[in-house]
Design a protein around this motif. Sequence first.
Motif, mmCIF file in Angstrom:
data_model
loop_
_atom_site.group_PDB
_atom_site.id
_atom_site.type_symbol
_atom_site.label_atom_id
_atom_site.label_comp_id
_atom_site.label_asym_id
_atom_site.label_seq_id
_atom_site.Cartn_x
_atom_site.Cartn_y
_atom_site.Cartn_z
ATOM 1 N N VAL A 1 0.838 -1.199 0.000
ATOM 2 C CA VAL A 1 0.000 0.000 0.000
ATOM 3 C C VAL A 1 0.875 1.251 0.000
ATOM 4 O O VAL A 1 1.878 1.317 0.713
ATOM 5 C CB VAL A 1 -0.906 0.049 1.259
ATOM 6 C CG1 VAL A 1 -2.041 1.039 1.046
ATOM 7 C CG2 VAL A 1 -1.448 -1.310 1.625
ATOM 8 N N ALA A 2 0.467 2.245 -0.806
ATOM 9 C CA ALA A 2 1.143 3.552 -0.822
ATOM 10 C C ALA A 2 0.203 4.597 -0.238
ATOM 11 O O ALA A 2 -1.019 4.456 -0.307
ATOM 12 C CB ALA A 2 1.506 3.935 -2.257
ATOM 13 N N LEU A 3 0.790 5.635 0.339
ATOM 14 C CA LEU A 3 -0.021 6.733 0.857
ATOM 15 C C LEU A 3 -0.024 7.859 -0.184
ATOM 16 O O LEU A 3 0.986 8.523 -0.389
ATOM 17 C CB LEU A 3 0.545 7.199 2.196
ATOM 18 C CG LEU A 3 -0.504 7.589 3.228
ATOM 19 C CD1 LEU A 3 0.090 7.705 4.607
ATOM 20 C CD2 LEU A 3 -1.198 8.850 2.839
ATOM 21 N N VAL A 4 -1.143 7.994 -0.883
ATOM 22 C CA VAL A 4 -1.250 8.922 -2.015
ATOM 23 C C VAL A 4 -2.409 9.891 -1.758
ATOM 24 O O VAL A 4 -3.526 9.451 -1.476
ATOM 25 C CB VAL A 4 -1.491 8.149 -3.338
ATOM 26 C CG1 VAL A 4 -1.695 9.111 -4.489
ATOM 27 C CG2 VAL A 4 -0.337 7.201 -3.633
ATOM 28 N N ASP A 5 -2.136 11.186 -1.868
ATOM 29 C CA ASP A 5 -3.159 12.205 -1.585
ATOM 30 C C ASP A 5 -3.801 11.986 -0.213
ATOM 31 O O ASP A 5 -5.018 12.147 -0.048
ATOM 32 C CB ASP A 5 -4.242 12.214 -2.681
ATOM 33 C CG ASP A 5 -3.708 12.816 -3.975
ATOM 34 O OD1 ASP A 5 -2.728 13.598 -3.919
ATOM 35 O OD2 ASP A 5 -4.254 12.483 -5.048
ATOM 36 N N GLY A 6 -2.964 11.570 0.713
ATOM 37 C CA GLY A 6 -3.427 11.431 2.095
ATOM 38 C C GLY A 6 -4.167 10.153 2.403
ATOM 39 O O GLY A 6 -4.565 9.916 3.542
#
Length: 272
Positions: A235-240
């Motif tokens: 999982v990536a943290l993208v746009d919060g």
Amino acid sequence: MIIPKTREEIELMREAALLVSKTLGMIASEIKPGITTLQLDKLSEAYIRDNGGIPGFLGLYDCPATLLTSINDQIVHGLPTNRPLEDGDVVSCDLGAIVHGFYGDHCYTFEVGDVAPATKKLLQVTKESLYAGIREFKIGNRVEDVGHAIQKYAEDHGYGVVRELVGHGLGRKMHEAPEMPNYGKKGRGKLFVEGMTVAIEPMINMGTKNIKQLKDGWTIATRDGKPSAHFEHDVALVDGKPELLSTFEYIYQVLGIKSDEEKEFRQKPLVL
Ligand code: MG
């Protein structure tokens, strides 16, 4: 130190994650009573190499396998053997691959033939606890918010949450900061930052949380001999918000499962 990734790096990591996802889809089509985990290991290595990747586990910390296969009471790090899978087994298949210098690393627990209802329930709840954890991987939260959500979900069902093995940051190294435990207290631990990438991976036992190590020096099993399950996503943290890099959809296509469990964690639709 947490190493945030650029958007471009996150897209490269998605390719690594999806190669693992596709390989697990191939595994789904091969798993049946009679096949050995050593055969699954060889098939996985060939599939990864044929598709432009490098096995991520093989040789890492002297690991002798591409695919780690943990059967029934085995929790993680099960080494492939000549033992044929049997009707009623569950086998967690944990796999890593390197593409463009980045690691993908995730895991799915498969049912072999006809599995006891109580064990099916364990698998289902473990997978749901993974999503409960992923939901908390967002800006404003901290590392233990994820662990707390997983622990609460699993323990509310009466299961044991393994303490000794944890999720982790993921990137150019298999294990980056931070450690992502599957237990914890709300509001504790490092703050999440935009662009960080992690492997979240609850290991949930039907009975006690306590573990033992087998004589092969690798395999970890439950102390009480009851079954364990393990599901993992990248999982990536993208746009919060959490953005899934891996998918179980290749597995579901093979198994004929319809699910929209991943939808809330995708900012654009998945193209298989
Ligand atoms: Mg992992």
